[in-house]
Design a protein around this motif. Structure first.
Motif, short mmCIF file in Angstrom:
data_model
loop_
_atom_site.label_atom_id
_atom_site.label_comp_id
_atom_site.label_asym_id
_atom_site.label_seq_id
_atom_site.Cartn_x
_atom_site.Cartn_y
_atom_site.Cartn_z
N LEU A 106 0.81 -1.21 0.00
CA LEU A 106 0.00 0.00 0.00
C LEU A 106 0.85 1.26 0.00
CD1 LEU A 106 -2.71 -1.03 2.64
CD2 LEU A 106 -2.83 -1.21 0.15
N LEU A 171 -5.25 9.14 -8.39
CA LEU A 171 -6.14 8.61 -7.35
C LEU A 171 -7.11 9.68 -6.86
CD1 LEU A 171 -3.73 6.45 -5.15
CD2 LEU A 171 -5.18 5.71 -7.05
N TYR A 175 -10.89 8.23 -7.39
CA TYR A 175 -11.32 7.30 -6.35
C TYR A 175 -11.79 8.04 -5.10
CZ TYR A 175 -9.17 3.79 -9.30
OH TYR A 175 -8.85 2.97 -10.37
N TRP A 177 -12.20 6.90 -2.16
CA TRP A 177 -11.50 6.49 -0.93
C TRP A 177 -10.16 7.20 -0.73
CZ3 TRP A 177 -6.99 4.71 -2.84
CH2 TRP A 177 -6.99 4.05 -4.06
N PHE A 178 -9.74 8.04 -1.69
CA PHE A 178 -8.42 8.67 -1.66
C PHE A 178 -8.19 9.49 -0.39
CE2 PHE A 178 -5.82 12.47 -2.50
CZ PHE A 178 -4.61 11.88 -2.84
N TYR A 181 -7.66 7.42 2.68
CA TYR A 181 -6.44 6.63 2.49
C TYR A 181 -5.19 7.46 2.75
CZ TYR A 181 -2.92 3.96 -0.16
OH TYR A 181 -1.79 3.28 -0.55
N CYS A 187 -7.57 2.11 4.31
CA CYS A 187 -7.78 1.55 2.98
C CYS A 187 -8.99 0.62 3.05
CB CYS A 187 -6.53 0.79 2.52
SG CYS A 187 -6.55 0.30 0.78
N CYS A 191 -10.53 0.42 -1.83
CA CYS A 191 -9.09 0.72 -1.87
C CYS A 191 -8.28 -0.58 -1.96
CB CYS A 191 -8.71 1.52 -0.63
SG CYS A 191 -6.94 1.76 -0.40
N GLN A 192 -8.66 -1.57 -1.16
CA GLN A 192 -7.98 -2.86 -1.20
C GLN A 192 -8.12 -3.52 -2.57
OE1 GLN A 192 -6.11 -4.38 1.02
NE2 GLN A 192 -6.42 -3.13 2.85
N TYR A 194 -8.38 -2.03 -5.44
CA TYR A 194 -7.48 -1.36 -6.38
C TYR A 194 -6.05 -1.89 -6.21
CZ TYR A 194 -4.53 2.22 -8.49
OH TYR A 194 -3.58 2.87 -9.24
N HIS A 195 -5.59 -1.96 -4.98
CA HIS A 195 -4.21 -2.35 -4.74
C HIS A 195 -3.98 -3.86 -4.92
CE1 HIS A 195 -4.11 1.63 -2.77
NE2 HIS A 195 -2.84 1.61 -3.10
N TYR A 201 -2.42 -0.33 -10.94
CA TYR A 201 -1.50 -0.25 -9.80
C TYR A 201 -0.20 -1.00 -10.11
CZ TYR A 201 0.58 -1.42 -5.30
OH TYR A 201 1.47 -1.60 -4.28
#
Length: 240
Positions: A106, A171, A175, A177-178, A181, A187, A191-192, A194-195, A201
């Protein structure tokens, strides 16, 4: 009798004039010698001051090189862990599989650690009037290597910083959630996702690795080897 006295008087005057001239010449010679001695003493003092200043600068250069050597060591050790994380993203995990159990993943595109190389060494050496002595030649070689690595360091710093800025900007624009985060380190599920699963990513991790870790690490290792040689030689010269 008068002729004798006149002739004798003339001889006395001539002798006095000659003595006066010799005395005057002697005085001039003494003054000139005094000036030459004073200039010699002054030049010696200036040379001693210059040498002491040069030794002071050389000792400061040695201190800064030792600091940089330690700093580079810390960065390279940190990069070993970064490379393990990058391998998890790009090698260990197949492109069709989610990245699991990788909390450090992350942070890959949030921050980077670079060596803090300062240009003080180059400035110190450039301010000295160097000749062709062993110390001066060593300092010139140090300045040359530092000028080169500083250009390299600046290039990688600008390039990697630009990658991180572009990533954060992307981001931020795409997104929801940025904010949580970046601000709170939270996250959430999106978010999880995406990563763990995003090819975007993984592509950005691969790009950062390409422009920074793969190439800069080699440059740092080469410079570090030269740095150790410079430290060893400068220590030897200063201790003699």
């Amino acid at each position: 009798m008068r002729i004798f006295n006149a002739s004798r008087l003339k001889m006395l005057k001539s002798k006095r004039l000659k003595n006066y001239i010799l005395y005057a010449l002697g005085e001039i010679i003494l003054v000139v010698l005094g000036i030459l001695i004073a200039l010699k003493v002054n030049n010696n003092n200036l040379e001693n001051q210059k040498q002491q200043q040069l030794l002071g600068s050389a000792n400061r250069v040695l201190e800064l090189m030792q600091k940089d050597d330690s700093d580079i060591d810390d960065v390279l050790k940190h990069w070993v862990n970064v490379e393990k994380t990058i391998d998890t993203v790009l090698v260990i995990t197949k492109a069709t599989e989610p990245i699991v159990n990788c909390e450090s993943c992350l942070n890959l595109l949030l921050s980077i650690k670079l060596p803090e190389l300062d240009d003080e060494i180059v400035q110190l050496i450039s301010n000295e009037d160097l000749s062709n002595s062993e110390l001066d030649t060593t300092l010139k070689a140090i300045a040359k290597d530092y000028k080169s690595i500083l250009i390299t360091a600046n290039f990688y710093k600008e390039s990697s910083t630009e990658v991180l800025k572009d990533h954060l900007g992307y981001l931020k624009e795409n997104y929801a959630w940025f904010a949580q985060y970046v601000y709170n380190g939270i996250c959430d599920e999106a978010c999880q996702e995406y990563h763990n699963n995003s090819s975007d990513y993984r592509n950005k991790v691969a790009y950062l690795n390409f422009i920074l870790y793969d190439s800069y690490q080699y440059d740092l290792l080469v410079f570090k080897d030269r740095l150790k040689n410079h430290i060893s030689k400068l220590k030897s010269i200063l201790n003699n």
